[in-house]
Design a protein around this motif. Structure first.
Motif, PDB file in Angstrom:
ATOM      1  N   LEU A   3      40.791  30.827  36.076  1.00  0.00           N
ATOM      2  CA  LEU A   3      39.852  29.342  36.314  1.00  0.00           C
ATOM      3  C   LEU A   3      41.417  28.973  37.161  1.00  0.00           C
ATOM      4  O   LEU A   3      40.748  27.806  37.712  1.00  0.00           O
ATOM      5  N   GLY A   4      42.548  29.072  36.705  1.00  0.00           N
ATOM      6  CA  GLY A   4      43.899  28.721  37.402  1.00  0.00           C
ATOM      7  C   GLY A   4      43.577  28.862  39.396  1.00  0.00           C
ATOM      8  O   GLY A   4      43.446  28.321  40.249  1.00  0.00           O
ATOM      9  N   ILE A   5      43.615  30.076  38.984  1.00  0.00           N
ATOM     10  CA  ILE A   5      43.949  30.026  40.785  1.00  0.00           C
ATOM     11  C   ILE A   5      41.817  29.497  41.352  1.00  0.00           C
ATOM     12  O   ILE A   5      42.170  28.908  42.601  1.00  0.00           O
ATOM     13  N   ALA A   6      40.702  29.485  40.827  1.00  0.00           N
ATOM     14  CA  ALA A   6      39.994  29.409  40.944  1.00  0.00           C
ATOM     15  C   ALA A   6      39.695  27.890  40.883  1.00  0.00           C
ATOM     16  O   ALA A   6      39.480  27.237  42.077  1.00  0.00           O
ATOM     17  N   ASP A  14      33.149  32.419  38.922  1.00  0.00           N
ATOM     18  CA  ASP A  14      31.990  33.201  39.831  1.00  0.00           C
ATOM     19  C   ASP A  14      32.194  33.509  40.396  1.00  0.00           C
ATOM     20  O   ASP A  14      31.893  34.411  41.504  1.00  0.00           O
ATOM     21  N   ALA A  15      32.466  32.619  41.534  1.00  0.00           N
ATOM     22  CA  ALA A  15      32.664  33.377  43.895  1.00  0.00           C
ATOM     23  C   ALA A  15      33.662  33.740  43.775  1.00  0.00           C
ATOM     24  O   ALA A  15      33.966  35.810  43.837  1.00  0.00           O
ATOM     25  N   LEU A  16      34.766  33.765  42.611  1.00  0.00           N
ATOM     26  CA  LEU A  16      36.402  35.097  42.598  1.00  0.00           C
ATOM     27  C   LEU A  16      36.066  36.524  41.733  1.00  0.00           C
ATOM     28  O   LEU A  16      35.832  37.072  42.746  1.00  0.00           O
ATOM     29  N   MET A  17      34.974  36.186  41.662  1.00  0.00           N
ATOM     30  CA  MET A  17      35.037  37.186  40.587  1.00  0.00           C
ATOM     31  C   MET A  17      33.688  38.651  41.265  1.00  0.00           C
ATOM     32  O   MET A  17      33.889  39.474  41.684  1.00  0.00           O
ATOM     33  N   GLU A  18      32.635  37.998  41.986  1.00  0.00           N
ATOM     34  CA  GLU A  18      32.183  38.032  42.861  1.00  0.00           C
ATOM     35  C   GLU A  18      32.583  38.972  44.175  1.00  0.00           C
ATOM     36  O   GLU A  18      33.150  39.821  44.511  1.00  0.00           O
ATOM     37  N   ALA A  19      34.127  38.250  44.520  1.00  0.00           N
ATOM     38  CA  ALA A  19      34.762  38.925  45.539  1.00  0.00           C
ATOM     39  C   ALA A  19      35.537  39.838  45.382  1.00  0.00           C
ATOM     40  O   ALA A  19      36.389  40.190  46.481  1.00  0.00           O
ATOM     41  N   ASN A  20      35.584  40.291  44.203  1.00  0.00           N
ATOM     42  CA  ASN A  20      36.682  41.122  43.889  1.00  0.00           C
ATOM     43  C   ASN A  20      36.362  42.354  43.074  1.00  0.00           C
ATOM     44  O   ASN A  20      36.748  43.202  42.478  1.00  0.00           O
ATOM     45  N   ASN A  21      34.646  42.837  42.616  1.00  0.00           N
ATOM     46  CA  ASN A  21      33.976  42.835  42.204  1.00  0.00           C
ATOM     47  C   ASN A  21      34.813  43.194  40.575  1.00  0.00           C
ATOM     48  O   ASN A  21      34.721  44.463  40.064  1.00  0.00           O
ATOM     49  N   LEU A  22      34.785  42.010  39.655  1.00  0.00           N
ATOM     50  CA  LEU A  22      34.907  41.867  38.566  1.00  0.00           C
ATOM     51  C   LEU A  22      34.327  41.841  37.886  1.00  0.00           C
ATOM     52  O   LEU A  22      33.423  41.033  38.096  1.00  0.00           O
ATOM     53  N   ILE A  79      65.875  37.437  43.691  1.00  0.00           N
ATOM     54  CA  ILE A  79      64.924  37.219  42.383  1.00  0.00           C
ATOM     55  C   ILE A  79      63.511  35.825  42.761  1.00  0.00           C
ATOM     56  O   ILE A  79      63.712  35.155  43.972  1.00  0.00           O
ATOM     57  N   ASN A  80      62.216  36.488  43.307  1.00  0.00           N
ATOM     58  CA  ASN A  80      61.218  35.656  43.109  1.00  0.00           C
ATOM     59  C   ASN A  80      59.954  34.805  42.142  1.00  0.00           C
ATOM     60  O   ASN A  80      59.938  35.461  41.394  1.00  0.00           O
ATOM     61  N   ASP A  81      61.126  33.129  42.266  1.00  0.00           N
ATOM     62  CA  ASP A  81      60.640  33.018  41.591  1.00  0.00           C
ATOM     63  C   ASP A  81      59.622  31.587  41.671  1.00  0.00           C
ATOM     64  O   ASP A  81      59.335  31.003  41.379  1.00  0.00           O
ATOM     65  N   SER A  82      59.226  32.044  42.989  1.00  0.00           N
ATOM     66  CA  SER A  82      57.387  31.405  43.335  1.00  0.00           C
ATOM     67  C   SER A  82      56.440  31.741  42.447  1.00  0.00           C
ATOM     68  O   SER A  82      57.096  33.022  41.737  1.00  0.00           O
ATOM     69  N   ASP A  83      55.214  31.903  42.375  1.00  0.00           N
ATOM     70  CA  ASP A  83      54.121  32.215  41.972  1.00  0.00           C
ATOM     71  C   ASP A  83      52.962  33.285  42.779  1.00  0.00           C
ATOM     72  O   ASP A  83      52.180  33.240  42.776  1.00  0.00           O
ATOM     73  N   VAL A  84      53.986  33.305  44.121  1.00  0.00           N
ATOM     74  CA  VAL A  84      53.433  34.004  45.254  1.00  0.00           C
ATOM     75  C   VAL A  84      54.263  35.593  46.050  1.00  0.00           C
ATOM     76  O   VAL A  84      55.505  35.748  45.571  1.00  0.00           O
ATOM     77  N   ALA A  85      53.018  37.025  45.712  1.00  0.00           N
ATOM     78  CA  ALA A  85      54.354  38.161  45.285  1.00  0.00           C
ATOM     79  C   ALA A  85      54.501  38.198  46.741  1.00  0.00           C
ATOM     80  O   ALA A  85      53.603  37.376  48.174  1.00  0.00           O
TER      81      ALA A  85
END
Length: 159
Positions: A3-6, A14-22, A79-85
């Motif tokens: 939900l947060g990512i969406a 639903d669009a995220l789930m479909e794009a990632n086969n979840l 240290i990676n203090d961000s929200d990004v890998a």
């Protein structure tokens, strides 16, 4: 959460789930790579492969020099203090006028870290070894982390 990512990308779950086969929207984990549908094909749920991977801002990466002056113990923690890998492939760690450590394929997930030990040891996913024969860090020395383009991403003065 999905939900947060969406919400962040203006998508539906639903669009995220479909794009990632979840199949289960509650089964995602920190560091998991997700395809984000682009604006032109969000309805189809296709990933946007041309979008560049986000890079953490300079204030979201932190360096810490620990046990300076003791070869067996000294290390620099990234240290990676961000929200990004982030993958440190091609990044460098150095001291002004000193040797340069170049990172290989080293991923750091959000909230994660890696330690670069000055001496020798057995490397793993969170501990890397520079294999130096004498300490590199002393009080007042400045450690600099540079991205592959040579820009300083983080720096710290050793205590």
């Amino acid at each position: 959460s999905l939900l947060g990512i969406a919400l962040n990308f203006g998508l539906t779950i639903d669009a995220l789930m479909e794009a990632n086969n979840l199949t289960n929207p509650d089964f995602v984990f920190v560091g998991q790579r997700l395809n984000i549908p682009s604006a032109g094909n969000r309805e189809a749920g296709q990933a946007d492969a041309s979008a560049p991977a986000p890079t953490p801002a300079a204030d979201e990466l932190e360096l810490r020099v620990e046990q300076a002056g003791d070869l067996a113990q000294e290390q620099v923690q990234v240290i990676n203090d961000s929200d990004v890998a982030l993958n440190l492939q091609g990044w460098t760690l150095s001291r002004d006028g000193g040797p340069i450590y170049t990172f290989g394929n080293v991923p750091i997930f959000p909230g994660g870290s890696v330690r670069v030990h000055s001496g020798s040891g057995q490397a793993n996913s969170i501990n890397l070894y520079w294999e130096l024969t004498e300490p590199i860090w002393s009080s007042g020395a400045v450690a600099r982390l540079r991205n592959p383009e040579g820009r300083v991403a983080a720096s710290v003065t050793a205590p």
